[in-house]
Design an enzyme around this catalytic site. Structure first.
Site, PDB file in Angstrom:
ATOM      1  N   CYS A   1       2.467  20.382   2.318  1.00  0.00           N
ATOM      2  CA  CYS A   1       2.609  20.697   0.887  1.00  0.00           C
ATOM      3  C   CYS A   1       3.749  21.696   0.621  1.00  0.00           C
ATOM      4  CB  CYS A   1       1.275  21.159   0.343  1.00  0.00           C
ATOM      5  SG  CYS A   1       1.111  20.822  -1.402  1.00  0.00           S
TER       6      CYS A   1
ATOM      7  N   HIS B   1      -2.942  17.940   2.201  1.00  0.00           N
ATOM      8  CA  HIS B   1      -3.530  18.927   3.113  1.00  0.00           C
ATOM      9  C   HIS B   1      -4.493  18.247   4.083  1.00  0.00           C
ATOM     10  CE1 HIS B   1      -2.212  22.654   1.076  1.00  0.00           C
ATOM     11  NE2 HIS B   1      -2.141  21.836   0.042  1.00  0.00           N
TER      12      HIS B   1
ATOM     13  N   GLU C   1      -5.554  19.650   6.797  1.00  0.00           N
ATOM     14  CA  GLU C   1      -6.352  20.707   7.440  1.00  0.00           C
ATOM     15  C   GLU C   1      -7.630  21.020   6.672  1.00  0.00           C
ATOM     16  OE1 GLU C   1      -3.735  21.170   5.618  1.00  0.00           O
ATOM     17  OE2 GLU C   1      -4.004  22.951   4.379  1.00  0.00           O
TER      18      GLU C   1
HETATM   19  N1  GLN Z   1       2.647  23.584  -5.974  1.00  0.00           N
HETATM   20  C1  GLN Z   1       2.992  24.309  -4.802  1.00  0.00           C
HETATM   21  C2  GLN Z   1       4.492  24.607  -4.744  1.00  0.00           C
HETATM   22  O1  GLN Z   1       5.208  24.177  -5.571  1.00  0.00           O
HETATM   23  C3  GLN Z   1       2.559  23.583  -3.542  1.00  0.00           C
HETATM   24  C4  GLN Z   1       1.071  23.425  -3.555  1.00  0.00           C
HETATM   25  C5  GLN Z   1       0.435  23.409  -2.206  1.00  0.00           C
HETATM   26  O2  GLN Z   1       1.016  23.826  -1.194  1.00  0.00           O
HETATM   27  N2  GLN Z   1      -0.798  22.977  -2.187  1.00  0.00           N
HETATM   28  O3  GLN Z   1       4.927  25.297  -3.881  1.00  0.00           O
END
Ligand code: GLN
Length: 181
Positions: A79, A164, A166
């Site tokens: 992410c 994610h 994890e």
């Molecule tokens: N929205 C977050 C970002 O822009 C990422 C979200 C996440 O890591 N779950 O960094």
């Protein structure tokens, strides 16, 4: 046994550490540049990419990390980790758009088919980035509604997920990364 670093700034750090240990490797929380030389690979958890970036700089980790990745340190980002690898850390040949799946209330769980994994894996998308372009240097390992959501750099060992893995009990995505080291 390999030693896997988990960037200790933000996100589900303990969860990643737990998954690595479940898979039989050693896991350490990384917050100092010297540690980058003592690990076989690094995991960058999710969180808020802008905040992780400023803290990387605050810990004097940003340049050493960028250099370590250029020199071939294997890395798996989830992410916000994906956002940094595709952006400032310049380790992955894809372009992403932050928060493209919507805000926190639009977060969702789904099941994904992944190349190299023999069953569908559960995946949480939390304010996830959308991978909008995949360059020649990268390949797609999984898609959700036709959008790439798990990608890997063809050269070296950089892998990144928009979701994610994890936060579920399924350790297959981490295993895929660790098996390729
Ligand atoms: N929205 C977050 C970002 O822009 C990422 C979200 C996440 O890591 N779950 O960094």
């Amino acid at each position: 046994m390999k030693t896997i670093g988990v960037l200790g700034i933000q996100g589900a750090i303990e969860k990643h550490i737990e998954v690595v240990r479940t898979l039989g490797d050693r896991a350490v929380r990384v917050l100092e540049k010297e540690q980058l030389k003592q690990i076989d690979a690094l995991i960058i958890p999710g969180g808020e990419s802008t905040s992780i970036l400023s803290q990387l700089k605050w810990y004097d980790l940003f340049e050493p990390l960028r250099q370590a990745l250029q020199e071939g340190l294997p890395v798996f980002g989830t992410c916000a980790g994906l956002i940094l690898l595709a952006g400032e850390l310049d380790a992955l040949d894809v372009t992403v758009r932050r928060n493209a799946y919507g805000s926190q209330i639009d977060s969702f769980k789904t099941n994904l088919k992944v190349e190299g994994i023999d069953h569908e894996i559960p995946a949480f998308f939390i304010r996830a980035p959308r991978i909008e372009q995949v360059g020649e240097g990268a390949e797609v390992l999984s898609r959700f509604q036709n959008n790439p959501v798990l990608v890997r750099q063809r050269q070296g060992s950089c892998m990144a997920a928009a979701f994610h893995p994890e936060l579920t009990d399924d350790v297959s995505v981490h295993k895929l990364f660790l098996d390729n080291l």
